[in-house]
Design a protein around this motif. Structure first.
Motif, mmCIF file in Angstrom:
data_model
loop_
_atom_site.group_PDB
_atom_site.id
_atom_site.type_symbol
_atom_site.label_atom_id
_atom_site.label_comp_id
_atom_site.label_asym_id
_atom_site.label_seq_id
_atom_site.Cartn_x
_atom_site.Cartn_y
_atom_site.Cartn_z
ATOM 1 N N ARG A 1 0.833 -1.194 0.000
ATOM 2 C CA ARG A 1 0.000 0.000 0.000
ATOM 3 C C ARG A 1 0.877 1.257 0.000
ATOM 4 O O ARG A 1 1.509 1.598 1.004
ATOM 5 C CB ARG A 1 -0.921 -0.002 1.233
ATOM 6 N N ALA A 2 0.900 1.926 -1.141
ATOM 7 C CA ALA A 2 1.788 3.069 -1.304
ATOM 8 C C ALA A 2 1.515 4.162 -0.268
ATOM 9 O O ALA A 2 2.455 4.758 0.270
ATOM 10 C CB ALA A 2 1.661 3.629 -2.718
ATOM 11 N N ALA A 3 0.245 4.446 0.025
ATOM 12 C CA ALA A 3 -0.078 5.521 0.970
ATOM 13 C C ALA A 3 0.500 5.232 2.350
ATOM 14 O O ALA A 3 1.040 6.136 3.022
ATOM 15 C CB ALA A 3 -1.589 5.711 1.047
ATOM 16 N N ASP A 4 0.404 3.985 2.789
ATOM 17 C CA ASP A 4 0.974 3.610 4.089
ATOM 18 C C ASP A 4 2.489 3.774 4.083
ATOM 19 O O ASP A 4 3.092 4.248 5.059
ATOM 20 C CB ASP A 4 0.624 2.160 4.431
ATOM 21 N N ASN A 5 3.104 3.383 2.994
ATOM 22 C CA ASN A 5 4.566 3.469 2.906
ATOM 23 C C ASN A 5 5.048 4.916 2.903
ATOM 24 O O ASN A 5 6.054 5.246 3.536
ATOM 25 C CB ASN A 5 5.058 2.758 1.642
ATOM 26 N N LEU A 6 4.337 5.767 2.197
ATOM 27 C CA LEU A 6 4.715 7.177 2.182
ATOM 28 C C LEU A 6 4.567 7.793 3.572
ATOM 29 O O LEU A 6 5.385 8.630 3.979
ATOM 30 C CB LEU A 6 3.862 7.940 1.167
ATOM 31 N N ALA A 7 3.555 7.366 4.305
ATOM 32 C CA ALA A 7 3.369 7.870 5.664
ATOM 33 C C ALA A 7 4.513 7.435 6.573
ATOM 34 O O ALA A 7 5.013 8.227 7.388
ATOM 35 C CB ALA A 7 2.038 7.385 6.228
ATOM 36 N N ARG A 8 4.954 6.183 6.442
ATOM 37 C CA ARG A 8 6.072 5.707 7.263
ATOM 38 C C ARG A 8 7.369 6.408 6.865
ATOM 39 O O ARG A 8 8.198 6.748 7.717
ATOM 40 C CB ARG A 8 6.236 4.193 7.131
ATOM 41 N N TYR B 1 12.597 0.613 -3.194
ATOM 42 C CA TYR B 1 11.186 0.219 -3.102
ATOM 43 C C TYR B 1 10.501 0.780 -1.849
ATOM 44 O O TYR B 1 9.553 0.182 -1.333
ATOM 45 C CB TYR B 1 11.028 -1.301 -3.101
ATOM 46 N N PHE B 2 10.970 1.923 -1.337
ATOM 47 C CA PHE B 2 10.364 2.466 -0.121
ATOM 48 C C PHE B 2 8.869 2.704 -0.305
ATOM 49 O O PHE B 2 8.096 2.624 0.646
ATOM 50 C CB PHE B 2 11.068 3.764 0.298
ATOM 51 N N CYS B 3 8.471 2.984 -1.541
ATOM 52 C CA CYS B 3 7.076 3.355 -1.786
ATOM 53 C C CYS B 3 6.170 2.162 -2.053
ATOM 54 O O CYS B 3 4.933 2.303 -1.974
ATOM 55 C CB CYS B 3 6.994 4.325 -2.961
ATOM 56 N N LEU B 4 6.743 0.987 -2.334
ATOM 57 C CA LEU B 4 5.893 -0.170 -2.626
ATOM 58 C C LEU B 4 6.705 -1.464 -2.627
ATOM 59 O O LEU B 4 7.714 -1.560 -3.316
ATOM 60 C CB LEU B 4 5.227 -0.026 -4.003
ATOM 61 N N MET B 5 6.227 -2.441 -1.867
ATOM 62 C CA MET B 5 6.681 -3.827 -1.997
ATOM 63 C C MET B 5 5.423 -4.619 -2.342
ATOM 64 O O MET B 5 4.679 -5.066 -1.460
ATOM 65 C CB MET B 5 7.322 -4.333 -0.706
ATOM 66 N N GLY B 6 5.151 -4.715 -3.640
ATOM 67 C CA GLY B 6 3.875 -5.237 -4.103
ATOM 68 C C GLY B 6 3.736 -6.742 -3.955
ATOM 69 O O GLY B 6 4.694 -7.460 -3.646
ATOM 70 N N LYS C 1 4.295 -2.550 -9.674
ATOM 71 C CA LYS C 1 5.048 -1.301 -9.872
ATOM 72 C C LYS C 1 4.463 -0.486 -11.018
ATOM 73 O O LYS C 1 4.521 0.749 -11.010
ATOM 74 C CB LYS C 1 6.523 -1.615 -10.160
ATOM 75 N N LEU C 2 3.935 -1.177 -12.016
ATOM 76 C CA LEU C 2 3.371 -0.475 -13.170
ATOM 77 C C LEU C 2 2.188 0.389 -12.769
ATOM 78 O O LEU C 2 1.944 1.444 -13.353
ATOM 79 C CB LEU C 2 2.950 -1.489 -14.239
ATOM 80 N N GLY C 3 1.458 -0.057 -11.758
ATOM 81 C CA GLY C 3 0.250 0.641 -11.348
ATOM 82 C C GLY C 3 0.506 1.954 -10.629
ATOM 83 O O GLY C 3 -0.387 2.821 -10.608
ATOM 84 N N GLY D 1 12.974 -6.915 6.808
ATOM 85 C CA GLY D 1 11.986 -7.671 7.566
ATOM 86 C C GLY D 1 11.180 -8.571 6.644
ATOM 87 O O GLY D 1 11.498 -8.749 5.471
ATOM 88 N N THR D 2 10.113 -9.141 7.177
ATOM 89 C CA THR D 2 9.221 -9.992 6.400
ATOM 90 C C THR D 2 8.046 -9.157 5.908
ATOM 91 O O THR D 2 7.318 -8.571 6.710
ATOM 92 C CB THR D 2 8.722 -11.174 7.237
ATOM 93 N N HIS D 3 7.871 -9.103 4.599
ATOM 94 C CA HIS D 3 6.865 -8.257 3.969
ATOM 95 C C HIS D 3 5.557 -9.019 3.771
ATOM 96 O O HIS D 3 5.527 -10.251 3.797
ATOM 97 C CB HIS D 3 7.396 -7.738 2.634
ATOM 98 N N GLU D 4 4.495 -8.289 3.558
ATOM 99 C CA GLU D 4 3.181 -8.906 3.395
ATOM 100 C C GLU D 4 3.110 -9.821 2.177
ATOM 101 O O GLU D 4 2.281 -10.721 2.124
ATOM 102 C CB GLU D 4 2.108 -7.825 3.304
ATOM 103 N N ASN D 5 3.991 -9.584 1.197
ATOM 104 C CA ASN D 5 4.004 -10.439 0.012
ATOM 105 C C ASN D 5 4.786 -11.736 0.235
ATOM 106 O O ASN D 5 4.945 -12.540 -0.675
ATOM 107 C CB ASN D 5 4.574 -9.686 -1.195
ATOM 108 N N GLY D 6 5.294 -11.938 1.463
ATOM 109 C CA GLY D 6 6.038 -13.135 1.807
ATOM 110 C C GLY D 6 7.530 -13.017 1.622
ATOM 111 O O GLY D 6 8.294 -13.887 2.074
ATOM 112 N N ARG D 7 7.975 -11.967 0.969
ATOM 113 C CA ARG D 7 9.411 -11.773 0.766
ATOM 114 C C ARG D 7 10.076 -11.358 2.075
ATOM 115 O O ARG D 7 9.510 -10.588 2.857
ATOM 116 C CB ARG D 7 9.655 -10.709 -0.301
#
Length: 264
Positions: free
Chosen positions: A13-20, A41-46, A52-54, A208-214
């Protein structure tokens, strides 16, 4: 110059990442940092690379990511390296791009990642950035408050010839190293690039561990020209803070003038 390297565990979620990112940039500025660097990738770990295209932007029509970076730099009166964000390329892919902003908010430098990461462990862990990313072509160095600063991104660290071309006093390497490759090589590569170039290295990372499992390695670091680690954030959100000392840089280069001894 006091610098801060920010470590994040970015989400889809880009908005959450920008806030952090804004939170930690504010913390760094409050601590007296004159230069703040965000990770790759501070703005998105999709959930998938195509995400990223979106959110991709262009320099001609800046979107919320670029506006946020500009406003943070200008609002806090700092130099700010915006980790990486996706910019649309004519090929239909995106570039993985670092944008550096000056304290007045103007864009001071752009670097598109030249070396695209590809990895297959043979155990189900694989990556291929070239599927959606277009490689950059041009090494980039710029004047950051009197420091010749070379820009690089993550996998670039494995290609020392890039840094020879940059002739840097300060190396920036925002990254999102995998846990596997980071555990084996991250600190080794950062310290090697510092020692080879007799330069400071500022390396903000995903950690850390990201929501996408990475799972990313973290260990955001600041390294001095002798290869000494000045600050390290092992895992999770946080920031590494250190002071770059020109006298230290000059003393190391005078004591060991290997840059003057190059023959190739």
């Amino acid at each position: 110059m006091k610098v801060a390297a920010i470590q994040l565990v970015s989400t889809p979620r880009a908005a959450d990442n920008l806030a952090r990112a804004a939170h930690w940039v504010g913390e760094a500025a409050a601590a007296g940092a004159q230069f703040v660097a965000l990770p790759e990738y501070f703005c998105l770990m999709g959930q998938q690379d195509e995400d990223k295209l979106g959110i991709a932007e262009t320099l001609d029509t800046p979107g919320v990511i670029q506006h946020t970076l500009r406003d943070l730099a200008r609002g806090h009166g700092i130099w700010l390296l915006g980790g990486t964000l996706p910019l649309r390329a004519a090929s239909g892919k995106v570039t993985n791009t670092s944008l550096a902003y000056a304290p007045d908010g103007h864009l001071a430098a752009r670097y598109d990642k030249i070396h695209l990461f590809s990895f297959n462990s043979g155990l189900g862990e694989s990556y291929d950035e070239g599927r959606v990313q277009q490689a950059g072509q041009q090494p980039v160095a710029f004047d950051l408050g009197g420091w010749r600063t070379g820009l690089s991104i993550c996998y670039d660290l494995r290609f020392p010839e890039l840094y020879r071309a940059l002739a840097p006093e300060l190396i920036c390497a925002p990254s999102a190293f995998t846990h596997t490759t980071g555990k084996a090589h991250w600190e080794l590569l950062l310290r090697a690039r510092a020692v080879e170039n007799l330069a400071y290295v500022v390396a903000p990372a995903q950690g850390g561990t990201h929501e996408n499992g990475r799972k990313t390695w973290g260990h955001t670091m600041i390294v001095d020209p002798w290869g000494e680690v000045l600050a390290d954030v092992p895992e999770g959100e946080g920031m590494a803070v250190a002071t770059l000392e020109r006298r230290r840089l000059e003393a190391v280069r005078k004591a060991l003038p290997c840059l003057q001894h190059r023959r190739l």
